[in-house]
Design a protein around this motif. Structure first.
Motif, short mmCIF file in Angstrom:
data_model
loop_
_atom_site.label_atom_id
_atom_site.label_comp_id
_atom_site.label_asym_id
_atom_site.label_seq_id
_atom_site.Cartn_x
_atom_site.Cartn_y
_atom_site.Cartn_z
N ALA A 1 -1.25 4.79 -3.21
CA ALA A 1 -1.80 3.44 -3.27
C ALA A 1 -1.16 2.62 -2.16
CB ALA A 1 -1.51 2.82 -4.63
N ALA A 2 -1.87 1.62 -1.69
CA ALA A 2 -1.34 0.71 -0.67
C ALA A 2 -0.14 -0.04 -1.25
CB ALA A 2 -2.42 -0.27 -0.24
N ALA A 3 0.71 -0.52 -0.37
CA ALA A 3 1.90 -1.27 -0.78
C ALA A 3 1.51 -2.39 -1.74
CB ALA A 3 2.60 -1.84 0.45
N GLY A 4 2.27 -2.51 -2.81
CA GLY A 4 2.04 -3.56 -3.80
C GLY A 4 1.06 -3.21 -4.90
N VAL A 5 0.33 -2.10 -4.77
CA VAL A 5 -0.62 -1.67 -5.80
C VAL A 5 0.10 -0.74 -6.76
CG1 VAL A 5 -2.78 -0.45 -6.27
CG2 VAL A 5 -2.58 -1.90 -4.23
N THR A 6 0.07 -1.06 -8.04
CA THR A 6 0.72 -0.24 -9.06
C THR A 6 -0.33 0.32 -10.01
OG1 THR A 6 1.02 -2.02 -10.68
CG2 THR A 6 2.72 -1.79 -8.97
N HIS B 1 -3.67 5.35 2.82
CA HIS B 1 -3.43 4.79 1.49
C HIS B 1 -4.78 4.33 0.94
CE1 HIS B 1 1.05 3.63 2.37
NE2 HIS B 1 0.88 4.93 2.19
N TRP B 2 -4.83 4.15 -0.37
CA TRP B 2 -6.01 3.60 -1.04
C TRP B 2 -5.68 2.21 -1.57
CZ3 TRP B 2 -10.20 6.10 0.06
CH2 TRP B 2 -10.16 7.47 0.27
N ARG B 3 -6.62 1.28 -1.40
CA ARG B 3 -6.43 -0.09 -1.86
C ARG B 3 -7.70 -0.53 -2.59
NH1 ARG B 3 -5.89 -3.97 3.01
NH2 ARG B 3 -8.08 -3.49 3.18
#
Length: 141
Positions: free
Chosen positions: A99-104, A133-135
């Motif tokens: 996941a992209a940074a910040g995505v949990t 990454h995936w967002r």
């Protein structure tokens, strides 16, 4: 960066796969030797840019430090991240990625639309290792 797996920047950033000219099967990671479809006699395997969007097929937390060749700094504390399995919009194959940074995992649901973005796997004073990454769509970095 793994050569031949992705290319471009910004809205032009894409995963690269191959498509069998005989049966139409799409492969990621790319296949450059022979068609992996057991029912196909084989054909040319030209490179194709894959869909930038897809839907979450599954997801999980990565709560442990992966072994080599994953690159991390052993002197820094491990930071968990979300892993997302995404069914690509056009190809209908499932591709795993961070996941992209910040995505949990709390931000994710099965079936939600996500988009491909350029990410940093690791960096040091000499090198920046890039990856995909995936967002979730509609979220800005």
């Amino acid at each position: 960066m793994v050569a031949g797996w992705f290319a471009g920047e910004g809205d032009g950033f894409r995963l690269l796969g191959t498509r069998c000219s005989a049966c139409g099967s799409v492969f990621f990671p790319r296949e450059d030797v022979r068609c992996r479809n057991p029912g196909c006699a084989g054909g040319e395997l030209p490179e194709v840019a894959l869909s930038r969007r897809g839907r979450v097929w599954s997801y999980t937390d990565s709560r442990y430090r992966p072994p080599s060749p994953y690159v991390t700094d052993p002197d820094l504390p491990w930071e968990p991240y979300a892993l997302i399995a995404v069914e690509l919009e056009s190809e209908r194959i499932v591709v795993l990625g961070q996941a992209a940074a910040g995505v949990t995992v709390a931000d994710l649901t099965v079936g939600m639309e996500v988009e491909l973005v350029l990410g940093v796997l690791h960096e040091d004073a000499e090198t920046i290792w890039t990856t995909w990454h995936w967002r979730p769509t509609g979220v800005t970095q």
